[in-house]
Design an enzyme around this catalytic site. Structure first.
Site, short mmCIF file in Angstrom:
data_model
loop_
_atom_site.label_atom_id
_atom_site.label_comp_id
_atom_site.label_asym_id
_atom_site.label_seq_id
_atom_site.Cartn_x
_atom_site.Cartn_y
_atom_site.Cartn_z
N ALA A 34 2.95 -0.72 5.25
CA ALA A 34 2.47 -0.77 6.64
C ALA A 34 1.97 -2.15 7.04
O ALA A 34 1.92 -2.47 8.24
CB ALA A 34 1.37 0.27 6.83
N ARG A 44 12.42 5.43 13.05
CA ARG A 44 11.15 6.16 12.91
C ARG A 44 10.21 5.86 14.09
O ARG A 44 10.68 5.42 15.13
CB ARG A 44 10.52 5.82 11.55
N PRO A 75 0.79 -1.23 0.00
CA PRO A 75 0.00 0.00 0.00
C PRO A 75 0.82 1.28 0.00
O PRO A 75 1.83 1.37 0.69
CB PRO A 75 -0.83 -0.11 1.29
N ASN A 76 0.36 2.20 -0.80
CA ASN A 76 0.90 3.57 -0.91
C ASN A 76 2.23 3.65 -1.68
O ASN A 76 2.73 4.75 -1.94
CB ASN A 76 1.05 4.22 0.48
N ASN A 113 8.01 -5.36 -0.59
CA ASN A 113 7.89 -4.27 0.38
C ASN A 113 6.43 -4.24 0.82
O ASN A 113 5.56 -3.79 0.08
CB ASN A 113 8.28 -2.92 -0.24
N ARG A 142 5.51 10.82 -2.62
CA ARG A 142 5.12 10.61 -1.22
C ARG A 142 6.34 10.82 -0.31
O ARG A 142 7.35 10.14 -0.46
CB ARG A 142 4.61 9.17 -1.07
N HIS A 169 12.38 -2.57 3.10
CA HIS A 169 11.82 -1.27 3.47
C HIS A 169 12.78 -0.20 3.00
O HIS A 169 14.00 -0.30 3.26
CB HIS A 169 11.60 -1.17 4.98
N GLU A 176 12.18 -9.30 2.47
CA GLU A 176 11.40 -8.10 2.82
C GLU A 176 12.29 -6.86 2.68
O GLU A 176 13.43 -6.85 3.13
CB GLU A 176 10.92 -8.24 4.27
N TYR A 228 11.36 8.60 1.49
CA TYR A 228 11.34 7.59 0.41
C TYR A 228 12.04 8.03 -0.87
O TYR A 228 12.13 7.24 -1.82
CB TYR A 228 9.88 7.21 0.10
C1 DQA Z 1 7.92 1.31 4.27
C2 DQA Z 1 7.91 1.56 5.78
C3 DQA Z 1 6.51 1.39 6.35
O1 DQA Z 1 6.52 1.67 7.73
C4 DQA Z 1 5.53 2.33 5.67
O2 DQA Z 1 4.23 2.12 6.16
C5 DQA Z 1 5.59 2.25 4.18
C6 DQA Z 1 6.90 2.16 3.55
C7 DQA Z 1 9.32 1.58 3.65
O3 DQA Z 1 9.52 1.18 2.51
O4 DQA Z 1 10.17 2.21 4.29
O5 DQA Z 1 4.57 2.32 3.51
O6 DQA Z 1 7.63 -0.06 4.03
#
Ligand code: DQA
Length: 152
Positions: free
Chosen positions: A81, A111, A15-16, A78, A23, A104, A102, A28
């Site tokens: 959240a 954070r 998501p996102n 990735n 964003r 990030h 995984e 990021y």
């Molecule tokens: C993320 C870190 C997560 O906490 C966040 O909700 C994201 C991006 C990262 O790539 O750093 O959506 O996965």
């Protein structure tokens, strides 16, 4: 090129992450998801694998994509959240044969505290955080190493 599951890797973004590039650039960066996918696909070509890219904003969509790749060489994911609380995603990762790495982009440990927990981390074959979008390339290299170990 004919489809060969043993030489195919899923690059899955949650998501996102479709908003990468605009964003929260301080966390990021400014590289878009399309650019990330192009870079990882190009690295895949260099390393002799096809990289299939997917992005979804839904939890069930993530689970479905992971099931689809269950007999592939691996998954670079990735979870966004969902990493912090999705037991369904954790169970999907645990249920498949293919190794999952995984990724990030940000250093989640620098954070908010709720980002320090990953329910998926204990069941993945590897974990990369805080390397920016370069982490996806590291993730691809790592998942292929794990796949080779798995076969031998
Ligand atoms: C993320 C870190 C997560 O906490 C966040 O909700 C994201 C991006 C990262 O790539 O750093 O959506 O996965």
């Amino acid at each position: 090129m004919t489809f060969d599951p043993a030489r195919t890797v899923l690059l899955l973004n949650g998501p996102n992450l479709n908003l990468l590039g605009t964003r929260d650039p301080a966390q990021y960066g400014t590289v878009t998801l399309t650019e990330v996918e192009e870079r990882v696909k190009a690295l895949g070509t260099e390393l002799g694998v096809e990289v299939v890219c997917a992005q979804t904003n839904s939890e069930g969509g993530m689970v479905d994509h992971i099931h689809r790749a269950r007999h592939w060489a691996g998954v670079v994911m990735n979870p966004g959240a969902y990493a912090h609380y999705s037991i369904a995603l954790r169970d999907a990762v645990e249920a498949i044969e293919a190794p999952v790495v995984e990724v990030h982009i940000s250093n989640v440990y620098a954070r908010e505290e709720f980002r320090h927990t990953s329910v998926t981390a204990p069941v993945v074959a590897g974990y990369v955080a805080g390397c920016g979008v370069f982490g996806y390339e590291l993730g691809l290299r790592a998942v292929l190493r794990r796949a080779a170990e798995h076969r031998s």
